[in-house]
Motif scaffolding. Structure first.
Motif, mmCIF file in Angstrom:
data_model
loop_
_atom_site.group_PDB
_atom_site.id
_atom_site.type_symbol
_atom_site.label_atom_id
_atom_site.label_comp_id
_atom_site.label_asym_id
_atom_site.label_seq_id
_atom_site.Cartn_x
_atom_site.Cartn_y
_atom_site.Cartn_z
ATOM 1 N N ASP A 87 0.799 -1.198 -0.056
ATOM 2 C CA ASP A 87 -0.056 -0.020 -0.122
ATOM 3 C C ASP A 87 1.015 1.235 0.119
ATOM 4 N N GLY A 88 2.171 1.113 -0.099
ATOM 5 C CA GLY A 88 3.066 2.309 -0.110
ATOM 6 C C GLY A 88 3.485 2.647 1.357
ATOM 7 N N ARG A 89 3.000 2.340 2.355
ATOM 8 C CA ARG A 89 3.330 2.615 3.672
ATOM 9 C C ARG A 89 4.707 1.996 4.105
ATOM 10 N N LEU A 90 5.711 2.621 4.869
ATOM 11 C CA LEU A 90 6.796 2.218 5.139
ATOM 12 C C LEU A 90 6.829 1.526 6.383
ATOM 13 N N GLN A 91 7.299 0.187 6.252
ATOM 14 C CA GLN A 91 7.397 -0.745 7.629
ATOM 15 C C GLN A 91 8.837 -0.787 8.166
ATOM 16 N N VAL A 92 8.909 -0.792 9.425
ATOM 17 C CA VAL A 92 10.408 -0.887 9.897
ATOM 18 C C VAL A 92 10.845 -2.254 10.034
ATOM 19 N N THR A 93 12.074 -2.030 9.810
ATOM 20 C CA THR A 93 12.819 -3.628 9.619
ATOM 21 C C THR A 93 14.085 -3.527 10.687
ATOM 22 N N TYR A 94 14.433 -4.543 11.103
ATOM 23 C CA TYR A 94 15.851 -4.759 12.155
ATOM 24 C C TYR A 94 16.443 -5.993 11.477
ATOM 25 N N GLY A 95 17.531 -5.822 11.211
ATOM 26 C CA GLY A 95 18.383 -7.080 10.654
ATOM 27 C C GLY A 95 17.961 -7.451 9.521
ATOM 28 N N GLY A 96 17.361 -6.867 8.529
ATOM 29 C CA GLY A 96 16.641 -7.227 7.516
ATOM 30 C C GLY A 96 15.414 -7.920 7.649
ATOM 31 N N HIS A 97 14.765 -7.964 8.726
ATOM 32 C CA HIS A 97 13.401 -8.508 9.278
ATOM 33 C C HIS A 97 12.272 -7.400 9.431
ATOM 34 N N PRO A 98 11.241 -7.305 8.614
ATOM 35 C CA PRO A 98 10.141 -6.615 8.800
ATOM 36 C C PRO A 98 9.609 -7.124 10.288
ATOM 37 N N LEU A 99 9.247 -5.859 10.907
ATOM 38 C CA LEU A 99 8.506 -5.806 12.475
ATOM 39 C C LEU A 99 7.231 -5.706 12.687
ATOM 40 N N TYR A 100 6.746 -6.738 13.421
ATOM 41 C CA TYR A 100 4.988 -6.572 13.711
ATOM 42 C C TYR A 100 5.009 -6.607 15.308
ATOM 43 N N PHE A 101 3.747 -6.221 15.519
ATOM 44 C CA PHE A 101 3.134 -6.362 16.614
ATOM 45 C C PHE A 101 2.300 -7.747 16.608
ATOM 46 N N PHE A 102 1.810 -7.936 17.784
ATOM 47 C CA PHE A 102 0.796 -9.207 17.830
ATOM 48 C C PHE A 102 -0.552 -8.758 18.707
ATOM 49 N N PHE A 103 -1.469 -8.807 17.971
ATOM 50 C CA PHE A 103 -2.914 -8.356 18.652
ATOM 51 C C PHE A 103 -3.132 -8.624 19.912
#
Length: 197
Positions: free
Chosen positions: A111-127
């Motif tokens: 969708d064009g939004r920027l997701q943060v990565t760390y060590g080459g891994h996209p980062l996520y929360f858990f609901f």
């Protein structure tokens, strides 16, 4: 009397609509406590949890990697992204206490939004992580891959097998244990209790 009854019904309808809208907003906030809009400059830091020292956002909410991602390209969209919301930013992410700025980056989502990565891994929360420091998303297998908290080195964090807690990052085992027989037939079912094989 009929005129008075008609005057009350629209008021009840307005109250009902307002109540439904309030409940919808409340459920959205409690079911998905992670950010709903990108931070101007998302912050990643290290926090001590039951898993040990792992990455979190500025609010202390645990950040996860998804093993189904292909490098920096996210594989989590639709229902997956509702359960595992991505850490979004509109600018360069910031390294907080314990995090390494050199491991931080971004990747562009569909969708064009920027997701943060760390060590080459996209980062996520858990609901289901509703409070800072919770790690309910650790070591789960959903949406085609496994989910893990992330260490300050940018590696997945796995819980030790058995009681006692603690964490380990992915490494090759240096010892093995040979199972012993006690004259009984049958086995442990291959679940890893007492030996590795």
């Amino acid at each position: 009397m009929k005129i008075q009854a008609l005057a009350i019904r629209p008021r009840r309808a307005v109250l009902f609509v307002a109540l439904v809208a309030t409940l919808d907003l409340t459920l959205t906030l409690f079911v998905h406590p992670a950010q709903s809009t990108p931070d101007a400059r998302a912050k990643v830091q290290v926090r001590t949890t039951s898993l040990g020292k792992i990455l979190s956002d500025a609010r202390g909410h645990t950040l996860y990697l998804f093993e189904a991602d292909k490098g920096k390209v996210s594989a989590c969209y639709g229902t997956c992204a509702k359960d595992w919301p991505p850490l979004l930013t509109t600018g360069k992410p910031a390294a907080g206490a314990g995090a390494k700025a050199s491991l931080l980056g971004t990747t562009k989502r569909k969708d064009g939004r920027l997701q943060v990565t760390y060590g080459g891994h996209p980062l996520y929360f858990f609901f289901q992580d509703k409070k800072p420091g919770q790690t309910a998303g650790e070591n789960l297998d959903f949406f085609g891959g496994e989910w893990y908290a992330v260490s300050a080195a940018g590696k997945k964090v796995e819980p030790h097998g058995g009681a006692g807690g603690g964490t380990t990052t992915t490494t090759t085992p240096t010892t093995t244990t040979t199972p012993t027989t006690t004259g009984s037939t049958g086995g442990g079912g291959g679940y890893g209790y007492g030996y590795s094989g």
